[in-house]
Structure formats: C-alpha cells, structure tokens
Design an enzyme around this catalytic site. Structure first.
Site, short mmCIF file in Angstrom:
data_model
loop_
_atom_site.label_atom_id
_atom_site.label_comp_id
_atom_site.label_asym_id
_atom_site.label_seq_id
_atom_site.Cartn_x
_atom_site.Cartn_y
_atom_site.Cartn_z
CE LYS A 145 -3.87 -1.55 0.92
NZ LYS A 145 -5.42 -1.61 2.00
CE LYS A 204 -13.95 -5.09 1.97
NZ LYS A 204 -13.55 -5.67 3.44
CE LYS A 257 -5.62 -9.59 -0.38
NZ LYS A 257 -6.19 -8.69 0.29
P1 TYM Z 1 -10.64 -7.38 4.86
O1 TYM Z 1 -11.73 -6.20 5.27
O2 TYM Z 1 -9.92 -7.02 4.12
O3 TYM Z 1 -12.01 -8.78 4.74
C1 TYM Z 1 -12.25 -9.09 5.57
C2 TYM Z 1 -11.98 -11.10 5.24
O4 TYM Z 1 -12.26 -11.73 3.72
C3 TYM Z 1 -10.83 -11.95 3.54
N1 TYM Z 1 -10.58 -11.92 2.45
C4 TYM Z 1 -10.22 -12.97 1.65
N2 TYM Z 1 -10.90 -14.00 1.82
C5 TYM Z 1 -10.56 -15.28 0.77
N3 TYM Z 1 -10.63 -14.27 -0.35
C6 TYM Z 1 -10.09 -13.28 -0.12
N4 TYM Z 1 -9.80 -13.10 -1.69
C7 TYM Z 1 -9.91 -12.58 0.53
N5 TYM Z 1 -10.00 -11.04 0.93
C8 TYM Z 1 -10.65 -10.98 1.73
C9 TYM Z 1 -10.14 -12.01 5.00
O5 TYM Z 1 -8.84 -12.43 5.07
C10 TYM Z 1 -10.43 -11.05 6.23
O6 TYM Z 1 -10.70 -12.21 7.31
N6 TYM Z 1 -7.31 -6.94 8.51
C11 TYM Z 1 -8.61 -7.34 8.57
C12 TYM Z 1 -10.00 -6.65 9.53
C13 TYM Z 1 -9.91 -7.07 10.38
C14 TYM Z 1 -9.50 -8.38 11.35
C15 TYM Z 1 -9.48 -7.69 13.22
C16 TYM Z 1 -9.68 -9.66 11.11
C17 TYM Z 1 -8.87 -5.81 12.12
N7 TYM Z 1 -9.30 -6.28 12.89
C18 TYM Z 1 -9.10 -8.41 13.74
C19 TYM Z 1 -9.74 -10.12 12.58
C20 TYM Z 1 -9.10 -9.83 13.54
C21 TYM Z 1 -9.49 -7.01 6.93
O7 TYM Z 1 -8.62 -5.67 6.56
O8 TYM Z 1 -10.37 -7.69 7.05
#
Ligand code: TYM
Length: 328
Positions: free
Chosen positions: A110, A195, A192
C-alpha cells in the site's frame, strides 16, 4: 472458545470475504463465544467520505446478520464504539518496532510508489492486534491474506507476556479454511479477489444481481487446454472456479473434477452461476429486510455494551501490568 474477527466497512463485500471469513463466523457461533466487529477505525487508514463510511458500517452489520450471524448467539458491534481498541493499540505501539511493521506485506504494497506513506497504514497491524488481544480471543477466523497480521499479533502477545507474565494476553491462533481461504480475482486469477480492484468483473459482491453474477463468471479468465482440473499453479482460473464451486456447494473439489471430467469450461461456468445465485439469493433477501430495520441499530448498541464490558476488564489488567493510571 473465545472467537474474534472483523471486517472493514468498505462496501463491495465479496465472495472472497464470504468464503474466506464470514462463512466461518457462522459455523463457529454454535459452539463458541463469538465476537464479530465492524472495524471502522481500520477503514479510515485511507480517507473516507463520512456519510458513506457510516452507511458501509450498517451495510456490513446487516450482512453479518443476513449470512446467519445470530445476535442472540454472537456479539456484533462497531470497533469505534469501544474505546479500548484505540487505547490498547497505543500500548502495543509502545511494545513494537519499526522494523517488524516495515516488513508487513500490506504496508509494502500500500505504500509502494508513495512519497510518504500514511502512518495509519504503517500501524494498522497494531490496531488489529489490539482488536484480538482486547477480547482474550483464542481463535481468529480469517482469510489467508491475514496470516502475517495474526503472526505479528502472536509475536506482540508473547513479547508482552515475557515481560509481564503469561496472564497478560491470550496468544491467539488464526483459523483458515481449505476451500475459500484465498479466492482469486475472476478476471486475473493470479491476484486475490479484492474490494478495491477497479474492475467490477474481478469480483462477485454478495449483493450483486443475477445478471452481474452471470456476466462475471461467464467472462472469468481460464486457459486454453480445456481440461477441468484443480492445479492452481498451471491452471489458476479453472482452479479458482472449482474452489468457489466447492466452497459454495459443499461438494469436494475431487468430486467436482470427476463429475466434470470431459465437459467444457462453459458447462462448469453455467452450473457455477446457478450455485452462486442460489447461495446468495437468501442472503440478499434477508439483507434487504434487516438493513431497513431498527433492530440493526439495537443489535449494535447491545453488542457495543457487551464488548465494552469485556474490553474494560482487559484494559484494567493491562494498565496495571504497565503501571499506568491510578487503578480506577
Ligand atoms: P478485510 O475487511 O479486508 O476482509 C475481511 C475478511 O475477508 C478475508 N478475505 C478473503 N478471504 C479469501 N479470499 C479473498 N480474496 C479474501 N479477501 C478478503 C480477509 O482475510 C478477512 O478475514 N485486517 C482485516 C480486518 C480486521 C480483523 C481484525 C480481522 C481488523 N481487525 C481482527 C480479524 C481480527 C481486513 O482488512 O479484512
């Protein structure tokens, strides 16, 4: 077991989020104490329109419930409604190093090409570690892309425990599922599904209509050898479609390979369109109901109270360990 996870309120919640993380949230709630957060503080690491951010928070809360997270079983709340997240993030900041944060792939990706990277993106993993450690979570269901974040959370917990005792933090484990842990982009299966990708055809959002689902799957990038086989290295496109199919239907990849042996890619894609449409239809109709209802706000209020009650105990314990405050 205590389970914690979170999703950023950024709109476009897609099949990757669903299959990698959200589906696990639902599966875990019957036998565990689950806490699911909408991480709005993480979302502002990149400037957001305030009105849109608020709407996205409610969108994700409604989606949580629409996919089957039951607020009677699980706690659903918004991160910024519990001050302990920011407080613990600062304390963890003081137990972390620039080097380990600079090595995070997300930060490197990023900040690439930017003259000066935002501090929020740099310290993002510390806030995520705070989210998890604040609730003494033992299990964190996430997609594969969060592996490094879970690792640094563990490192921080162990580091602080070594200094102040093992009763300071619970050291959490990530929980990754086999099919769906890394759903790839439909039009570029070497990256991957995300969003933020510009192309709408790269993903299927949970709220996409039937026409969009069909278009994105039928146009998905494949290869030219015409063999339906799971081989992510040499056949990333077909392998991605097979794993989406498996994760959505519950059928194993091996069984799908056997069933589609000798068939063309078009047949597999057409059937996958139906599987995805059928899987998302009930989510979409529940979502439409919940998103309008007052119940949604009530759930988030009760959730924040429950989360705060747990967080306050952890903050008090951690402050004592560090010698902070006067113990009130
Ligand atoms: P975020 O909002 O980007 O994504 C939410 C969840 O979706 C999973 N994910 C995927 N899994 C499989 N294939 C994909 N292409 C894919 N894209 C996204 C992510 O792994 C995630 O589980 N940092 C985290 C949010 C967060 C969090 C936390 C998670 C903040 N604090 C504490 C767990 C515990 C994030 O940006 O997820």
């Amino acid at each position: 077991m205590r389970v914690f996870s979170g999703v950023q309120p950024t709109g476009n919640i897609h099949l990757g989020n669903y299959l990698g993380a959200l589906k696990q949230f639902v599966e875990l709630q019957d036998d565990n104490e689950c806490i699911y957060c909408i991480v709005d503080l993480h979302a502002i690491t990149i400037p957001k329109d305030p009105i849109q951010l608020h709407e996205h928070v409610l969108d994700v809360a409604a989606l949580y419930m629409a996919i089957g997270i039951d607020p009677k079983k699980s706690t659903i709340f918004v991160q910024s409604d519990v001050p302990g997240h920011s407080e613990l993030a600062w304390i963890l900041t003081c137990s972390s190093y620039m080097g380990e944060l600079s090595r995070m792939t997300q930060f490197k990706d990023k900040s690439k090409g930017q003259e000066s990277a935002p501090t929020g993106i740099f310290s993002y993993p510390l806030l995520m570690a705070a989210d998890i450690l604040l609730y003494d979570a033992e299990v964190v269901p996430v997609g594969n892309d969060q592996k490094q974040h879970i690792e640094i959370t563990r490192d921080l917990a162990i580091r602080v425990n070594n200094r102040f005792g093992d009763d300071t933090f619970v050291v959490p484990d990530g929980r990754f599922i086999k099919a769906g842990a890394r759903v790839m982009s439909l039009d570029d299966p070497t990256s991957k599904m995300s969003k933020s990708a510009e192309s709408e055809m790269s993903r299927i959002s949970l709220l996409d209509d039937a026409a969009k689902i069909k278009k994105a799957i039928m146009r998905a990038t494949t290869d030219s050898d015409g063999i339906i086989k799971y081989d992510p290295v040499n056949k990333p496109g077909i392998s991605n479609l097979l794993s989406i199919y498996a994760a959505m239907s519950g059928e194993s990849i091996e069984s799908l390979e056997a069933r589609y042996a000798g068939e063309g890619y078009g047949t597999l894609k057409k059937d996958l369109v139906e599987v995805v449409k059928e899987g998302l239809a009930p989510i979409q109709s529940r979502y439409a109901e919940i998103r309008q209802s007052q119940e949604l706000i009530d759930v988030l209020k009760v959730g924040a109270e429950k989360a705060n009650a747990i967080a306050e105990v952890t903050i008090k314990r951690v402050k004592e360990k560090y010698g902070l405050g006067i113990g009130i």
